[in-house]
Each structure stands twice: as C-alpha cells, then as structure tokens.
Design a protein around this motif. Sequence first.
Motif, mmCIF file in Angstrom:
data_model
loop_
_atom_site.group_PDB
_atom_site.id
_atom_site.type_symbol
_atom_site.label_atom_id
_atom_site.label_comp_id
_atom_site.label_asym_id
_atom_site.label_seq_id
_atom_site.Cartn_x
_atom_site.Cartn_y
_atom_site.Cartn_z
ATOM 1 N N ASN A 61 41.960 70.953 24.718
ATOM 2 C CA ASN A 61 42.896 70.986 25.829
ATOM 3 C C ASN A 61 43.758 72.257 25.837
ATOM 4 N N LYS A 62 43.252 73.273 26.532
ATOM 5 C CA LYS A 62 43.992 74.554 26.553
ATOM 6 C C LYS A 62 45.299 74.448 27.315
ATOM 7 N N ALA A 63 45.328 73.562 28.350
ATOM 8 C CA ALA A 63 46.567 73.448 29.133
ATOM 9 C C ALA A 63 47.696 72.920 28.241
ATOM 10 N N ASN A 76 36.276 81.573 32.399
ATOM 11 C CA ASN A 76 36.255 80.283 33.082
ATOM 12 C C ASN A 76 34.855 80.074 33.642
ATOM 13 N N GLY A 77 34.164 79.086 33.091
ATOM 14 C CA GLY A 77 32.773 78.841 33.464
ATOM 15 C C GLY A 77 32.641 78.437 34.920
ATOM 16 N N THR A 78 33.578 77.625 35.393
ATOM 17 C CA THR A 78 33.491 77.138 36.772
ATOM 18 C C THR A 78 33.625 78.300 37.754
ATOM 19 N N ALA A 79 34.614 79.169 37.529
ATOM 20 C CA ALA A 79 34.809 80.304 38.445
ATOM 21 C C ALA A 79 33.549 81.167 38.462
ATOM 22 N N ALA A 133 34.003 71.711 35.863
ATOM 23 C CA ALA A 133 35.311 71.916 36.498
ATOM 24 C C ALA A 133 36.374 71.027 35.863
ATOM 25 N N GLU A 134 37.624 71.488 35.939
ATOM 26 C CA GLU A 134 38.749 70.671 35.487
ATOM 27 C C GLU A 134 38.929 69.495 36.452
ATOM 28 N N ALA A 135 39.690 68.473 36.005
ATOM 29 C CA ALA A 135 39.929 67.305 36.855
ATOM 30 C C ALA A 135 40.447 67.777 38.212
ATOM 31 N N ALA A 156 42.678 74.481 39.069
ATOM 32 C CA ALA A 156 42.978 75.173 37.797
ATOM 33 C C ALA A 156 41.946 76.272 37.540
ATOM 34 N N ASP A 157 40.690 75.996 37.903
ATOM 35 C CA ASP A 157 39.628 76.993 37.720
ATOM 36 C C ASP A 157 39.699 78.050 38.825
ATOM 37 N N VAL A 158 39.808 77.558 40.068
ATOM 38 C CA VAL A 158 39.725 78.432 41.240
ATOM 39 C C VAL A 158 40.902 79.410 41.278
#
Length: 593
Positions: free
Chosen positions: A354-356, A409-412, A438-440, A444-446
């Motif tokens: 959990n990086k956040a 960031n994998g999602t981005a 993607a995060e919940a 956060a990714d975008v």
Amino acid sequence: MKPQSMKSGAPPLCVLKFGSSVLQCDADYDAAAQEVFRHVRRGEKVIAVVSALAGETDALLAQGELVGGNGATPHAAMMARLARVGELRSAALMGLALGRVGVRTAVLDPHEIGLEAEGDPLDANLCGLDNAAVAEALSCHEVLAVPGFTAVHARFGAVTLGRGGTDLTAVFFAARCGAARVRLIKDVDGVYAEDPAENPQAERYAELDYDAAADVSAGLIQPKAIAAAKAANLVIEIAAMGAGEATRICAAPARKAPARPVRRLRVALLGCGAVGAGVLAHLRSRPDLFELNPVLVRRPEARAHQDGVRFTDELGLALSGKPDLVVELLGGADHPAEIMARALSGGAHVVTANKAALARHYDALHAATREGAARLAFSAAVGGGTPILEALEQRGGHNGPVRIEGVMNGTANFLLDRLAAGDAFDDAVKEAQRLGFAEADPAADVDGHDAADKLSLLIRAAFGKAVDPAGIPKDSLAQADPAAVKAARADGLVFKQIGVCELSADGQVKAEVRVRAVPAQHPLAGARNEENRFILTCADHSVQTLCGKGAGRWPTAAAVFADIMDIHRGLSEPEKMEFAASEPSRAPALLRA
Ligand SMILES: NC(=O)c1ccc[n+]([C@@H]2O[C@H](COP(=O)([O-])OP(=O)(O)OC[C@H]3O[C@@H](n4cnc5c(N)ncnc54)[C@H](O)[C@@H]3O)[C@@H](O)[C@H]2O)c1
Ligand SMILES: N[C@@H](CCO)C(=O)O
C-alpha cells in the motif's frame, strides 16, 4: 572444467536446479518461479536448470521400452532422444511461470547454447558450452531457463546424462560460467547422515566434503555431479524450496547443523482482492510454514468455499490470537495505516503493497516498528514485481543514486498503449480494472497520484528525504489528447507517464510526474502494457535500467510473498542471517527495529 567468469562488474550469477522431487505437478512451477524471483530481487542473474515433472522420464522410458524393446534391445540413442522430452517441456513451463511474474526470462535448448556432451548416449558427460550465447541471453534477461539432463552430441545428436543428470547440468553451468552460487533444490533441506524419510532422527549436515557427500547422498545427488564439483572446486548447496539454510558440499570437514524445528507463522491476511487472492494462493501452498487466521473481506458470504480458509468481515476476528504477521492488502490510506501501526507497535510484523498509506504515514509506521521491535516490508509498493526498492538498497551509500526516472504506474502505461492503438479512454480504463491493474479509484492512476506516492517512497529509499506526495507536480492523463497520442506513433514518438526525482548537490530534491512524448528509442519508450521501467543514475554517473511487470495479481503477489518468506526465514533460521550477510543485500523495504 575451466571456469570462464562472466564479464567483470556483472551481477552475481546463481545457478538453481529444480529436480523432479520439487516438480511434482504444474502448480510447482509457480513455487519454483517464486524461488527464482527471490534471487532476482537480490540483484542476481539466474540460470534455472530444470528436470522433468516427477514420473515423466520413467513414463517416457517405459513407452520407449514398449515400442522399441519388447524382446529386442531398444536403440540407446533413440531412447535418449525420447527421454529428454520431459526436460524440454519443463524448461518451457518454467519460462511461462516466470513470465507470469514478469521476470524477463530466456528459455534455450542445448543446441542454442552449444551445450555439448560426449560418451554413451544414455549416460553422456558434458564437455562444452557456448559461454558467449549464455552471456548474451543473460545480458537482456534476468533468467536463463535450460533443460537439465540433456545435451548435444557430435555423433548421436541429442543425448542424456544418466539418471539425476540435471545435477550435473547445474554444476557444469556453474563451473563454466563462474557462478557465485549453485543450489540444488530438493524435497529435503540438506544432506542427512541417513535418509530422513526412513529415520526422522537423522542429523543434517551443515557442511561436508565431496567424498563424504558421495558416500551418504546416493540417490539424492548424482555422483557424477559431485565429482564434477570436486574437480572444479565448486561449493554445491543442497536446500529445500524457500529455505535459507542448506548443506554445503565443499572442501571442508563434515559439520552437523543444529536441529531447528520450522516455525509456523500465524498470518492475518487483510483484503482478498486482485493482489490478496494471489497472496492467499501462495500462503496456502505452504501450510508447513503458515497458519491462516480468518481472511478479512467485505462479503464473506459471497466467497466460494476454499478448503481450510475461513473468511470474515470483522477486523477483530481477522486479527485474533496475536498473529505473528499481518499482510495488509485492503487499499485506502489512513485506515490501513492505523491498522498497520497498531499491529507493528504490538509486535506483529507487517507486509503491505500500500504505497498510499506508506507515503502519507511513513514516519508514524516506522516509529511503530521501533516500538514493537517489528518489521515492515513493502517491496510491492513500488514497481509491483520490479525490484526497484531492492536495487536502491543495493546501490546505496557513497556513489548512490542521484536521479530516478521511470514509468511507475502500470495502469497509466496500459492506458496510453491502448490510446495509441486507437481504443477509447473509458474502454481502456474498464479493461485495466478488469485485469486488476487499476486502483480502486482509477483517478489515482490517471491523475498521477499513485506515481507521486511511489516517487515519495523512492525518494525516502534513495535520498533519505521526506517529500509530501501531494506537493509533487503532476500531469493528468485525462488532459492528453487521444488523437495526439495515436498520431505520435507516425512521428516515431511514444507518450508515457514518467515520474522523475533528482537530488541536487545542495541536498534539494526535485520531483514531478509528467505525461510526455519520448522518442521510440528512449529506454522508457519500450515499456508495454502494465510494465514498469526505471533508470537509476548514480553519483558516479553509472546507469542501471530495471524492467518488470508493475501491476497485476501475480507480479505483485510475488513481491508480497517474497517479503513474507524473508520474514519467515529471518524468524525461523537465525543462521540464515549470517549466511545472508555475505550475499548481495536483501529486500531494502525490510526495515528492522
Ligand atoms: N493491483 C495491483 O496491481 C497492485 C500493485 C501494487 C500494489 N497494489 C496495492 O495493493 C493493495 C490492494 O490492491 P488490489 O488491487 O488487490 O485492490 P482490490 O480492490 O482488488 O482489493 C482490495 C480488497 O480489500 C477489500 N477491502 C477493502 N477494505 C476492506 C474492509 N474494511 N474490510 C474488508 N475488506 C476490505 C476490498 O473489498 C477488496 O476485495 C492496494 O493498496 C494497492 O494500491 C496493487
Ligand atoms: N494501480 C497501480 C498498481 C501498482 O502499484 C498501477 O497501475 O501501477
């Protein structure tokens, strides 16, 4: 055998051999991949030498006997061709298992690396290896997976090395490539004075010399492999999967190991989503090491029954009975940080991705580790299965990193790839969610928040400075024009979300998350889908690039489970800590009070 070291300055090379005793079924490739990953994250290059799945070679030989024997003597060279098929298959399966984790792996057959043998086709001896081909494969991959037991023969084509011949393959590779370590992984944790299956009181050796090993290890290690190791003055380790301790076979008098009962750790798993489900599978594969509390989920009633696993939506129940280890995979920031701080100050070790939570509560969590004399490990929080935090630890100190640039960031990255291919933004986001990247809240990714959290952890690890992720300037992907992202290709450009942090000579840190077009030849441009890539620049101007899968169930679960195993080894095998001290550094994110 004359050792020919790999290029000087190259990462240490480790040869791991996986025998049929630890490859009993398809699921065991996953465990083997986890074992390889353990070495990769310590900065080692690995040659993984694999046997056939248990029983497969016998089945092939029986089939050959039936078809070509049946009263006649089967043709030996034909039988060798048939018998090697299990190893060829196994090497490919090993490559696939490592690919799932995101470890860059080359799978090469004997003819592709000039692995040559001479003598009897069913009991040949190794005599040649194309070192340049091995070095080339390892220059662009972390792992080279090769079939054991078989090699190329000038007269017969393909031959085999006799039963247990994969041991010989491993020793031969280690000797020829100048490996720092060769470990034969078996279903026992070392060499015993007697077979422990027959005498459970038998004592295990910590060390023994080659001749004594040949006497007591018949059936465990191929005698030809011991002789080859002796001739090359090579230390062989005999170890179990996941173990720290091993029996070392070397030029030293026999020494017994103190008896050490394996400790089962009580684990509280909080969260069973994309990552948690993968970690649960790993934990369940080692019931000898881990005992599970009820797993915390939102809707226990919706969980399909899994043998021996209980689910709960009550935090108190999930944390009941003083767990040794809490694995936090809930997502969010403040609430999980509170849970982790309480667990740590109460003396439980914590592993999280959990990086956040870490970026916002770093100091409080570290204060709690000191209070509870507990460990906090978070390798998966940055890079997923890419061991970037480990690399920073290994490169720390004088001439340490002064700049880190990366696709983090994998999602981005996945979204930009999809836009470049002409997909609609919303469809691509849905797909990233479906794939578990993607995060919940994908904002956060975008919007770059996730990358900023990761930058703040990288800055802590590399420069030892505190930077609030909220203060890091960031571009949002939402502002990128999909048409421009798609059109960039034609101009030889690729859009990337890139995080950068830099330490100036006066100790100031600059960090930012930008979405920009880079030339197709840029080292970050080639990152595809959920891949992460990092470029580390050190004070001495040396540059290191790391790649791997940055998101998704299996790469992330591999990093989390590797932290869990490190903690288990640290608690169960104090001798391991001494042993590890002479090895490349361990997980950096493993903080000790
Ligand atoms: N998915 C990835 O690729 C990845 C990679 C690296 C790090 N991470 C981090 O790992 C953590 C987990 O990510 P994930 O992708 O598995 O998320 P996820 O949303 O798939 O899983 C989280 C699970 O926890 C459950 N949960 C949350 N709060 C709960 C509560 N109070 N009680 C019971 N259950 C609760 C959710 O219902 C969900 O099933 C996050 O911190 C994430 O940032 C994820
Ligand atoms: N959502 C994150 C998960 C890995 O930290 C990503 O896509 O990179």
